[in-house]
Write a protein that holds these residues in place. Sequence first.
Motif: not given
Length: 440
Positions: A356-364
């Motif tokens: 899931y790209l929003p997770t992959v690209n998240s600062p966390e």
Amino acid sequence: MKKLFALILALCMILTLTAVSAESERTTVVFWNSWTGGDGDALQALVTKFNESQNEVYVDMTRTTSFGDMLQTNLPTKEAADLILLNCNDLNKYGSYLLPINDIWENTSLKEEDFSSAYLGMAKVGDDLFGIPFQITTYMMYYNKDLLAAAGVEKIPATFAEWTEAAQKITALSTADKPIYGSGLFYCYNGQNQSVMQRFGTGYMIEGDEENGYKPNLLDNQALADALIWMKNLYDNGDNPKERDIDSMMAAGQIGLMTNGGWLKGRLDASGVNYGITKLPTVTGEDQSDWALGDLNCFMMTTSATEETKNAAYKFIDWWFTGSGLEGQDVTQGIDYSGITPNAEWSISMCYVNAYLPTVNSPEYQAVETLVAVSPSATAQVQMFTEVGTLFWSDAAALHGQMVEEWVFNGPTNPTYEDVQNFLAPYQDDLASYIAEYYQ
């Protein structure tokens, strides 16, 4: 006083009936999976969080080691769970009992473009989507930092030649009281072995497609021969043990280098061993991001689901990717982990790369060096053994484990390419028989 008591009693009854009514109005989604270990406990906590966060849907989850048996018994009678976690390689096996979920994009806030196309493609049959990626169990290289330092190995191996050299130096640290092995390949574990072997450049065990035909790919395969010779030499030289419980040996500080998935991380954390995780080596070391070999498990809907329970399950899946997790982590490395999604919490805590790209690209996610280090390229090869969903996948995968053990433990010493060809000939015939059984 009696009137007051009667009034209080009546109010209590009304509140109780209201609570029962509200509970009965929730749609129950029956959810089965095989996550019975520590990761399953984390999953249960997140499901409980979902159930407590709203009053429309109740997810009734069962975790069991009999998952496969339950599916085979209950799917044909439409008495199975509404929602399951299923390996994409079982798509053809259970395909007639699974519901296409092409409408999930219209009925949730999720967007198709927010998922890795490589992984989402594994959950498709033709134009129909059958699953949403839940967990990618990519194989990685674990290494014992203390053993590498004691052996004078300054560079983390990025090639198989460097693995061999480091393994020899680490094995030299072994004593009678504490045997130490530089290499920790599971010769009985087909997934871990294949994750290494495909990085030598070999393709699937069976190649082709249903339209143009399939053919075995063991013979006349230089990359496969190179991989098998490398694996056997590690054992013959005393740098890799014969034992099957390599995980325990790694946790005890007896293994220098090994391949495994994210599930080992928790055990090593508890053991106190000083370890690191990175991508597995390749022949050249320059293309380590081109493979993300492992398994993909997805949320899938069965034909036991009704339209009501399917839509309710969609709400849970939507929450998994966009809702709020357990909020149990502190602010570290300048990153606030308190509001991460369940999907991100699962990935970060279990060290699973994410689709899931929003997770992959998240600062966390990006703050976790290990996850960033093992994340593959967008076009990485992700499938092992045979093409995803082929009917002979399970047979080929099972044959692989037998083949490697027999070769390593009983094959000739100082093997040549011709030795490999002679050894593989009967296994090539076995693969041909699987093709004939399922597709001819």
